[in-house]
Write a protein that holds these residues in place. Structure first.
Motif, short mmCIF file in Angstrom:
data_model
loop_
_atom_site.label_atom_id
_atom_site.label_comp_id
_atom_site.label_asym_id
_atom_site.label_seq_id
_atom_site.Cartn_x
_atom_site.Cartn_y
_atom_site.Cartn_z
N ALA A 35 0.84 -1.21 0.00
CA ALA A 35 0.00 0.00 0.00
C ALA A 35 0.87 1.25 0.00
CB ALA A 35 -0.94 -0.01 1.21
N PHE A 36 1.96 1.23 0.75
CA PHE A 36 2.89 2.36 0.77
C PHE A 36 3.48 2.59 -0.62
CE2 PHE A 36 7.14 4.11 1.12
CZ PHE A 36 6.92 5.25 1.89
N HIS A 37 3.98 1.53 -1.23
CA HIS A 37 4.59 1.65 -2.56
C HIS A 37 3.56 2.03 -3.63
CE1 HIS A 37 8.59 0.70 -1.34
NE2 HIS A 37 8.32 -0.56 -1.00
N ALA A 38 2.29 1.74 -3.38
CA ALA A 38 1.23 2.14 -4.31
C ALA A 38 0.88 3.62 -4.15
CB ALA A 38 -0.01 1.27 -4.09
N GLY A 39 1.50 4.28 -3.17
CA GLY A 39 1.28 5.71 -2.97
C GLY A 39 0.04 6.07 -2.17
N LEU A 40 -0.51 5.11 -1.41
CA LEU A 40 -1.72 5.40 -0.64
C LEU A 40 -1.45 6.30 0.55
CD1 LEU A 40 -3.57 1.96 -0.74
CD2 LEU A 40 -3.87 3.96 -2.21
N ALA A 41 -0.21 6.37 1.02
CA ALA A 41 0.20 7.27 2.10
C ALA A 41 1.71 7.45 2.01
CB ALA A 41 -0.18 6.70 3.46
N GLN A 42 2.20 8.50 2.66
CA GLN A 42 3.63 8.77 2.64
C GLN A 42 4.32 8.36 3.93
OE1 GLN A 42 3.78 12.93 1.59
NE2 GLN A 42 3.58 12.46 -0.58
N SER A 43 3.55 7.74 4.83
CA SER A 43 4.15 7.26 6.08
C SER A 43 3.47 5.96 6.48
CB SER A 43 3.98 8.30 7.19
OG SER A 43 2.62 8.41 7.54
N MET A 44 4.13 5.27 7.41
CA MET A 44 3.61 4.00 7.89
C MET A 44 3.87 3.91 9.39
SD MET A 44 4.87 0.16 6.85
CE MET A 44 4.24 0.29 5.20
N ILE A 45 2.81 3.67 10.15
CA ILE A 45 2.96 3.40 11.58
C ILE A 45 2.91 1.89 11.77
CG2 ILE A 45 1.98 3.68 13.89
CD1 ILE A 45 0.71 6.31 12.94
N VAL A 46 3.92 1.35 12.43
CA VAL A 46 3.92 -0.06 12.81
C VAL A 46 3.73 -0.11 14.31
CG1 VAL A 46 5.24 -0.91 10.83
CG2 VAL A 46 6.47 -0.06 12.83
N THR A 47 2.78 -0.91 14.76
CA THR A 47 2.41 -0.87 16.17
C THR A 47 2.43 -2.24 16.82
OG1 THR A 47 0.67 -0.24 17.74
CG2 THR A 47 -0.05 -0.84 15.54
N GLY A 48 3.06 -2.30 17.98
CA GLY A 48 3.09 -3.52 18.77
C GLY A 48 4.28 -3.54 19.71
N GLY A 49 4.01 -3.87 20.96
CA GLY A 49 5.06 -3.92 21.97
C GLY A 49 5.69 -5.30 22.08
N PHE A 50 6.23 -5.57 23.28
CA PHE A 50 6.86 -6.86 23.53
C PHE A 50 5.80 -7.93 23.71
CE2 PHE A 50 10.55 -4.32 24.84
CZ PHE A 50 11.53 -4.98 24.14
N GLY A 51 6.01 -9.06 23.09
CA GLY A 51 5.18 -10.25 23.29
C GLY A 51 5.99 -11.24 24.09
N ARG A 52 5.95 -12.48 23.68
CA ARG A 52 6.72 -13.53 24.38
C ARG A 52 8.21 -13.43 24.11
NH1 ARG A 52 2.69 -18.48 23.12
NH2 ARG A 52 1.21 -18.04 24.78
N HIS A 53 8.56 -12.92 22.92
CA HIS A 53 9.97 -12.91 22.52
C HIS A 53 10.34 -11.54 21.97
CE1 HIS A 53 9.54 -17.22 22.89
NE2 HIS A 53 8.57 -17.19 22.00
#
Length: 173
Positions: A35-53
């Motif tokens: 989606a980013f490379h398709a130009g749908l937005a100029q930024s990307m938020i990746v979300t998620g903390g520590f899990g088991r590892h």
């Protein structure tokens, strides 16, 4: 043509014992990067903390996104969220600080309804993008388990977030 969204939000999933992304985490990042490379937005938020590892889900996703050609300045890593509700809350705060309101939410298809409900409760105009995770991909039993969990989860979120959804709770940073 300007981007359709202020950002793309990729929701986390498990990190394996060796620190590599689980299949769910990988397919979500792959879809978000497309989606980013398709130009749908100029930024990307990746979300998620520590899990088991370690590392955090966000760190694993950011590394994968960089390997797939997303420039470092375009990636915003939210490393604290432990669940979908916290992802919505923390990402909404990040977005408000940047003046963003519209997001493409990327997660597995069975997870989209509850995710969109949570983001809407925090004032984000979200549209969902399925990264897969369907019956043929994960197997019938696991898919049924996900579907049952999400049905109960959606009802719980609707109750838990009803004041926000009705506009009766203040926005927070």
């Amino acid at each position: 043509m300007p981007p359709r969204f202020d950002t793309i939000i990729v929701l986390g999933a498990a990190v394996r014992r060796d620190g590599s992304p689980s299949p769910a985490l990988r397919r979500r990042v792959v879809r978000g990067v497309a989606a980013f490379h398709a130009g749908l937005a100029q930024s990307m938020i990746v979300t998620g903390g520590f899990g088991r590892h370690p590392p955090t889900e966000a760190e694993a996703m950011a590394a994968l996104a960089r390997e797939m050609g997303v420039p470092e300045p375009a990636i915003v890593a939210e490393r604290c969220a432990r669940n979908t509700h916290e992802s919505a809350r923390y990402c909404a705060a990040l977005m408000r600080r940047r003046g963003w309101r519209r997001a493409l939410i990327v997660t597995d298809g069975w997870h989209l309804p509850r995710s969109l409900l949570a983001f809407r409760a925090y004032g984000i105009q979200g549209q969902g993008e399925s990264a897969g995770g369907g019956r043929d991909e994960v197997g019938y039993r696991l898919w049924l388990n996900y579907l049952g969990r999400e049905t109960l989860g959606y009802a719980w979120y609707a109750l838990r977030l009803r004041r926000r959804l009705l506009g009766l709770a203040p926005q927070e940073d």
